[in-house]
Design a protein around this motif. Structure first.
Motif, short mmCIF file in Angstrom:
data_model
loop_
_atom_site.label_atom_id
_atom_site.label_comp_id
_atom_site.label_asym_id
_atom_site.label_seq_id
_atom_site.Cartn_x
_atom_site.Cartn_y
_atom_site.Cartn_z
N VAL A 161 -5.59 -8.88 -0.48
CA VAL A 161 -5.56 -8.56 -1.91
C VAL A 161 -5.03 -9.75 -2.70
CG1 VAL A 161 -4.51 -7.09 -3.67
CG2 VAL A 161 -5.37 -6.07 -1.56
N ALA A 162 -3.95 -10.36 -2.20
CA ALA A 162 -3.37 -11.50 -2.91
C ALA A 162 -4.31 -12.70 -2.95
CB ALA A 162 -2.06 -11.90 -2.23
N ALA A 163 -5.16 -12.83 -1.93
CA ALA A 163 -6.07 -13.97 -1.85
C ALA A 163 -7.33 -13.76 -2.68
CB ALA A 163 -6.45 -14.24 -0.40
N SER A 164 -7.59 -12.54 -3.10
CA SER A 164 -8.86 -12.23 -3.74
C SER A 164 -8.77 -12.24 -5.26
CB SER A 164 -9.36 -10.85 -3.29
OG SER A 164 -10.59 -10.54 -3.92
N SER A 165 -9.78 -12.81 -5.88
CA SER A 165 -9.90 -12.72 -7.34
C SER A 165 -10.71 -11.50 -7.74
CB SER A 165 -10.57 -13.98 -7.89
OG SER A 165 -11.88 -14.13 -7.34
N LEU A 166 -11.19 -10.76 -6.73
CA LEU A 166 -12.02 -9.57 -6.95
C LEU A 166 -11.30 -8.32 -6.48
CD1 LEU A 166 -15.32 -11.06 -5.50
CD2 LEU A 166 -14.87 -10.60 -7.92
N PRO A 167 -11.71 -7.14 -6.95
CA PRO A 167 -11.13 -5.90 -6.44
C PRO A 167 -11.37 -5.78 -4.94
CG PRO A 167 -12.44 -5.49 -8.41
CD PRO A 167 -12.72 -6.90 -8.00
N VAL A 168 -10.40 -5.22 -4.24
CA VAL A 168 -10.48 -5.09 -2.78
C VAL A 168 -10.58 -3.62 -2.40
CG1 VAL A 168 -9.22 -5.39 -0.62
CG2 VAL A 168 -9.30 -7.25 -2.30
N VAL A 169 -11.52 -3.34 -1.49
CA VAL A 169 -11.66 -2.01 -0.89
C VAL A 169 -11.10 -2.10 0.53
CG1 VAL A 169 -13.25 -0.22 -0.15
CG2 VAL A 169 -13.72 -1.51 -2.24
N ALA A 170 -10.09 -1.32 0.83
CA ALA A 170 -9.50 -1.28 2.17
C ALA A 170 -10.32 -0.36 3.06
CB ALA A 170 -8.06 -0.77 2.10
N ILE A 171 -10.49 -0.76 4.33
CA ILE A 171 -11.26 0.06 5.25
C ILE A 171 -10.71 -0.10 6.67
CG2 ILE A 171 -12.99 -1.75 5.67
CD1 ILE A 171 -15.07 0.56 5.85
N GLY A 172 -10.88 0.96 7.46
CA GLY A 172 -10.52 0.87 8.87
C GLY A 172 -9.47 1.86 9.30
N GLY A 173 -9.90 3.03 9.82
CA GLY A 173 -8.98 3.99 10.38
C GLY A 173 -8.06 4.66 9.37
N LEU A 174 -8.50 4.81 8.14
CA LEU A 174 -7.63 5.31 7.07
C LEU A 174 -7.86 6.79 6.80
CD1 LEU A 174 -8.00 2.24 4.70
CD2 LEU A 174 -6.06 2.79 6.19
N ALA A 175 -6.78 7.46 6.36
CA ALA A 175 -6.82 8.89 6.07
C ALA A 175 -5.98 9.15 4.83
CB ALA A 175 -6.30 9.69 7.26
N ALA A 176 -5.92 10.41 4.42
CA ALA A 176 -5.23 10.76 3.18
C ALA A 176 -3.77 10.31 3.18
CB ALA A 176 -5.32 12.27 2.94
N ASP A 177 -3.09 10.41 4.32
CA ASP A 177 -1.69 10.01 4.38
C ASP A 177 -1.48 8.53 4.12
OD1 ASP A 177 -1.04 12.61 4.98
OD2 ASP A 177 -0.73 12.27 7.13
N ASP A 178 -2.53 7.74 4.25
CA ASP A 178 -2.42 6.30 4.04
C ASP A 178 -2.55 5.89 2.57
OD1 ASP A 178 -2.27 5.43 6.84
OD2 ASP A 178 -4.31 6.22 6.96
N ALA A 179 -2.95 6.80 1.72
CA ALA A 179 -3.24 6.44 0.33
C ALA A 179 -2.08 5.74 -0.37
CB ALA A 179 -3.69 7.67 -0.45
N PRO A 180 -0.83 6.26 -0.30
CA PRO A 180 0.25 5.57 -1.01
C PRO A 180 0.46 4.13 -0.54
CG PRO A 180 0.93 7.79 -0.42
CD PRO A 180 -0.37 7.53 0.30
N ALA A 181 0.44 3.92 0.80
CA ALA A 181 0.68 2.57 1.32
C ALA A 181 -0.47 1.64 0.98
CB ALA A 181 0.89 2.63 2.83
N VAL A 182 -1.71 2.14 1.06
CA VAL A 182 -2.86 1.30 0.73
C VAL A 182 -2.85 0.95 -0.75
CG1 VAL A 182 -5.39 1.29 0.53
CG2 VAL A 182 -4.30 2.12 2.63
N ARG A 183 -2.57 1.92 -1.57
CA ARG A 183 -2.56 1.65 -3.01
C ARG A 183 -1.44 0.69 -3.38
NH1 ARG A 183 -3.77 5.97 -7.90
NH2 ARG A 183 -4.50 4.34 -9.31
N ALA A 184 -0.33 0.76 -2.66
CA ALA A 184 0.80 -0.13 -2.94
C ALA A 184 0.47 -1.59 -2.67
CB ALA A 184 2.02 0.29 -2.12
N THR A 185 -0.54 -1.86 -1.83
CA THR A 185 -0.93 -3.25 -1.58
C THR A 185 -1.67 -3.85 -2.76
OG1 THR A 185 -3.11 -2.73 -0.62
CG2 THR A 185 -1.19 -2.74 0.89
N GLY A 186 -2.12 -3.02 -3.69
CA GLY A 186 -2.93 -3.49 -4.79
C GLY A 186 -4.42 -3.31 -4.58
#
Length: 237
Positions: A161-186
């Motif tokens: 996320v920090a390296a990107s000038s574009l919006p980032v979509v996170a992917i890979g083994g993710l579920a609802a419980d991961d939403a807060p941590a994923v969103r916290a990365t930006g």
């Protein structure tokens, strides 16, 4: 503002849907009704004619369920063929070895939504600004894409996320419980595969994911805040 996805992004994997006994178009419809804002049709092993037919069926299902972005994984030819049949396909998501962004736009048009997969910070930085978003992962290793590279983890996702000038979509083994941590990365969006395609009730699973994402606070100063409570992307229809 990017035309790319926000919130929950469904990777509609035909193999995972088949294993769970679901028709892909039904899964897509239920997910979008629940608030999912983007759907990517992924059919790595299906014959090309089947890929076109499924993409058209998904597009038809989303006409009443949307709005939502609809993109095809890798295959510009499938997107073009589906469009020729009248399907509303917004664009294509390509990998590092697929067509370049400029070539995709030349074929699909300047208004196409184009996503690019990139994991390492140097690959993320190399994604051209003409792309609409970066798909980064796998955050965790996942059986739905066994050929993916090493797991990034949340720290690796934050670095992407920090390296990107574009919006980032996170992917890979993710579920609802991961939403807060994923969103916290930006990350602007969180892609899921098995969490919806493999769920006994895909609509209920999608609804739980959308609720979890909406309840999670974006990091301070993030410019990727959702434009609605469900996190749908803005979609021209």
């Amino acid at each position: 503002m990017s035309r790319g996805p926000e919130g929950i992004y469904l990777v509609l994997d035909l193999d995972v849907c088949a294993s769970a006994g679901h028709h892909p178009a039904d899964v897509a419809r239920a997910a979008v009704v629940a608030g999912v804002g983007a759907v990517q049709v992924r059919a790595k092993r299906a014959p090309v004619r089947e890929q076109v037919a499924v993409t058209v069926a998904v597009a038809d299902a989303l006409r009443l369920a949307g709005p939502a972005l609809l993109v095809v994984d890798d295959r510009v030819d499938v997107a073009l063929a589906a469009r020729a049949r009248g399907a509303l396909v917004h664009g294509v998501h390509v990998g590092q070895g697929d067509l370049a962004v400029d070539d995709v736009r030349a074929l699909l048009g300047a208004d196409a939504v184009v996503g690019v997969s990139a994991a390492r910070p140097q690959d993320v930085r190399a994604v051209p600004g003409a792309a609409d978003y970066v798909g980064s992962g796998p955050v965790r290793l996942t059986a739905t894409k066994p050929d993916a590279g090493p797991a990034l983890g949340l720290d690796g996702l934050a670095a992407a996320v920090a390296a990107s000038s574009l919006p980032v979509v996170a992917i890979g083994g993710l579920a609802a419980d991961d939403a807060p941590a994923v969103r916290a990365t930006g990350a602007r969006s969180m892609a899921v595969v098995g969490a919806v395609c493999g769920a006994p009730d895909p609509g209920a699973a999608a609804q739980a994911l959308v609720a979890a994402w909406s309840a999670a606070a974006p990091p301070p100063g993030a410019d990727g805040a959702d434009r609605s409570s469900t996190g749908r992307a803005a979609v021209a229809r």
